[in-house]
Scaffold this active site. Sequence first.
Site, PDB file in Angstrom:
ATOM      1  N   GLY A 432       5.581  -0.075   3.367  1.00 27.50           N
ATOM      2  CA  GLY A 432       6.303   1.162   3.677  1.00 27.50           C
ATOM      3  C   GLY A 432       5.664   2.009   4.748  1.00 27.50           C
ATOM      4  N   SER A 433       4.401   2.410   4.536  1.00 27.42           N
ATOM      5  CA  SER A 433       3.832   3.338   5.507  1.00 27.42           C
ATOM      6  C   SER A 433       3.130   2.580   6.626  1.00 27.42           C
ATOM      7  CB  SER A 433       2.844   4.281   4.816  1.00 27.42           C
ATOM      8  OG  SER A 433       1.874   3.552   4.122  1.00 27.42           O
ATOM      9  N   GLU A 605      -0.207   3.086 -15.174  1.00 29.87           N
ATOM     10  CA  GLU A 605      -1.007   4.251 -15.553  1.00 29.87           C
ATOM     11  C   GLU A 605      -0.396   5.051 -16.681  1.00 29.87           C
ATOM     12  OE1 GLU A 605      -2.156   5.419 -11.013  1.00 29.87           O
ATOM     13  OE2 GLU A 605      -1.660   7.023 -12.405  1.00 29.87           O
ATOM     14  N   GLU A 665      -0.344  -5.802  -5.453  1.00 30.79           N
ATOM     15  CA  GLU A 665      -1.630  -5.943  -4.779  1.00 30.79           C
ATOM     16  C   GLU A 665      -2.386  -7.081  -5.453  1.00 30.79           C
ATOM     17  OE1 GLU A 665      -3.693  -2.218  -4.385  1.00 30.79           O
ATOM     18  OE2 GLU A 665      -5.630  -3.207  -4.227  1.00 30.79           O
ATOM     19  N   HIS A 694      -7.396  -1.748   2.130  1.00 34.87           N
ATOM     20  CA  HIS A 694      -8.421  -0.715   1.959  1.00 34.87           C
ATOM     21  C   HIS A 694      -9.553  -0.863   2.963  1.00 34.87           C
ATOM     22  CE1 HIS A 694      -6.381  -1.122  -1.929  1.00 34.87           C
ATOM     23  NE2 HIS A 694      -6.476   0.183  -1.941  1.00 34.87           N
TER      24      HIS A 694
HETATM   25  N1  GLN Z   1       5.453   3.006   0.152  1.00 33.55           N
HETATM   26  C1  GLN Z   1       4.148   3.556  -0.066  1.00 33.55           C
HETATM   27  C2  GLN Z   1       3.279   3.307   1.163  1.00 33.55           C
HETATM   28  O1  GLN Z   1       3.432   2.320   1.787  1.00 33.55           O
HETATM   29  C3  GLN Z   1       3.496   2.950  -1.265  1.00 33.55           C
HETATM   30  C4  GLN Z   1       2.170   3.588  -1.574  1.00 33.55           C
HETATM   31  C5  GLN Z   1       1.535   3.168  -2.879  1.00 33.55           C
HETATM   32  O2  GLN Z   1       1.857   2.143  -3.421  1.00 33.55           O
HETATM   33  N2  GLN Z   1       0.623   3.926  -3.410  1.00 33.55           N
HETATM   34  O3  GLN Z   1       2.426   4.086   1.498  1.00 33.55           O
END
Ligand code: GLN
Length: 754
Positions: A432-433, A605, A665, A694
């Site tokens: 997404g980002s 969570e 992930e 990361h």
């Molecule tokens: N769509 C969000 C991004 O790509 C997902 C972020 C996340 O999973 N914490 O930043």
Amino acid sequence: MALTHVLGVPRIGPNRELKFAQEAFWRGEIDEAALRAVASGIRQANWRRQHEAGLDFVSVGDFAFYDPMLNHVALLGCAPARFGFGEKISLPEYFQLARGNDACHAMEMTKWFDTNYHYLVPELKPDTPFSLGAEWLFDEVAEAQTAGFNPKPVLIGPLTFLHLAKEKGNDFNRLDLLDRLLPVYAQILARLKAQGVEWVQVDEPVLALDLPGNWRTAFERAYHHLNTAGVKLLLASYFGPLRENLLMALKLPVAGVHVDCVRGGDELAQVIDWLSATKILSAGVIDGRNIWKTDLAAVLGRFDGLHQRLGNRLWLAPSCSLAHVPVSLAAETALDPEISSWLAFADEKLDELATLKAVFNGGRQAVAAKLADNAAALASRRTSNRVHDAAVSVRLAALTATHDTRNSALAIRQTVQRARFNLPAFPTTTIGSFPQTPEIRSARARFKKGGLDEADYTAAMRREIAHAVAKQEALGLDVLVHGEAERNDMVEYFGEQLAGFAFSQNGWVQSYGSRCVKPPIIYGDVSRPGPMTVGWTTYAQSLTVRPMKGMLTGPVTILQWSFVRDDQPRSTTALQIALAIRDEVVDLEAAGIGIIQIDEPAYREGLPLRKADWPTYLDWASRAFRISASGVADATQIHTHMCYSEFNDILPAIAAMDADVITIETSRSDMELLRGFGDFNYPNEIGPGVYDIHSPRVPSADDMTRLLEKAAQVIPPRNLWVNPDCGLKTRGWAETEAALANMVTAARVLREAY
Ligand code: GLN
Ligand code: ZN
């Protein structure tokens, strides 16, 4: 006479002074003495505040330069041997444990129970030595005494410390270390006694967990040992009811117990029945996990009889440490006054304690105005039409099974979607980002402050979107995203546009180390006044013939990362958010967006602390997700995304979300996390992350090919997608492009091979 105290208070300072001092110290801009001076200032102010609120003790030991668990690693002289430090570590060494150094990676971090706080995980080996290490706790006790306060030191108890630690090495159980750990705890207690301390609070929040039998029996042994130190112990549990651990906890040889009467209130009668005639009871009557005013009249009504019986054996307190709520409402000048009148942050919770104490100690007259204000605020919240929106309740009541199921089963949807999108095998996409460059951040900040008008801001964001789309096309990705340039935060962005949400200016809560978060406050019925992402997404789609994936945050994640109403079940709030997201999903579809991702990184969570409570949660959480996702036709493809977590024990509930595609992930676990999906015969499509976002390291095409080949052994290749582990917003463009180019190459290699 009832006594009052707190289990701990925020350590960040009213304006995040600790964060700024830590970071300046790490950058080498201030020296250790300057950092220590800031810390001491925060502690002194906290103690003064507790003293002014009439508390009978001030908490000492709730302060930490980074994390209380790490403080205990220092205190117990058990820093991981791989760092090669001595028994008594220095402050710079302490920070190296938390943040890593050139030779050693940092200690691992994980969530503290079901909070959004993260602690550092102690690493234990069969031969890990324990000894009296850093003297900071004793120094702080002396500091409080010198300043004229009555300190009640706070320790994390030996069983919680061990339970939350991680075993390094095979064939041993960390519980076996208890016998070597206890003498050090006894030494600490003896030192505190020698300093003139009367009471020590020993936190054992693991009592609110499902504990294996050997851990439960170890409590007795542990506390018989600690009791010999001769200082009075207040055994504190919180975050939930004690259930099968209750009787055991109440029989321990300690001078008092603290119980969480907010989450464990149903057990109060039992606690009172079983409390021995000499023990004190600390009742956690003020919610330490949320920001709402306490119903003081209700507390007074509920505890009056008990107070008559127990007298000064009754202590009143917040349910848990106040470190989980923001410091003070005083700074919130921009909050709507009506909403603000319903709230109590840490400072205000201390005032509530003072009021309760006054009434119990015969001073009702003096606090009559405070009680009246409290009652008025609660009445206003109960009836306010800012909280209650009839249209939302009507919609919720009208929900039926058709709202939480897609029109057709997965296999049918899959056929329709494959025909529509005609994607290659191993389709590539991102989460997404894209990189949030300094230009993006500054444009957003200027727009928020009014320095950039709406048209210029829109133009700037559109340029970023166009840039991201062009890059993705050039890279040869199959399903594109607009890049999320307009989002500061994946929950805040939606919260700001939804009805029922408020935002503080300064309501920071520590997440870990110097990181703080400012959770939105969900105060009322949630609805969506208008489209939130449609404009950005359709603009992005207009730039390409490839499918543009809409990007939303899911109901469970929005709920999990906010302060949530306490006047209705969490599940109700989740359903309201789900309906608002559903509206957006439907609008995106109507605007021609064929693929929509609803992120749920916080799905796991949200699991309750006790396994027995999991099914109920998973049932409403998966339903909330399905409600958000099920308003669309079969041909619309719904994705979801979750970050690093253990999925194996909740796979049925993940399958129950029924997303057409899930991206997760997995790269850091070398695809191990995927095995469960394979064994479970997870039916839907899945994109196991092939590179760790990361780190700035650019993985080679070979690295990613190898991971994909591993994935193809456990998941039918036809169901596999190719994507990074998570969003790329923290990365730079250069490394992002290089890594994605390699990722596309890896996908092509797989297409050849299968
Ligand atoms: N769509 C969000 C991004 O790509 C997902 C972020 C996340 O999973 N914490 O930043
Ligand atoms: Zn993620």
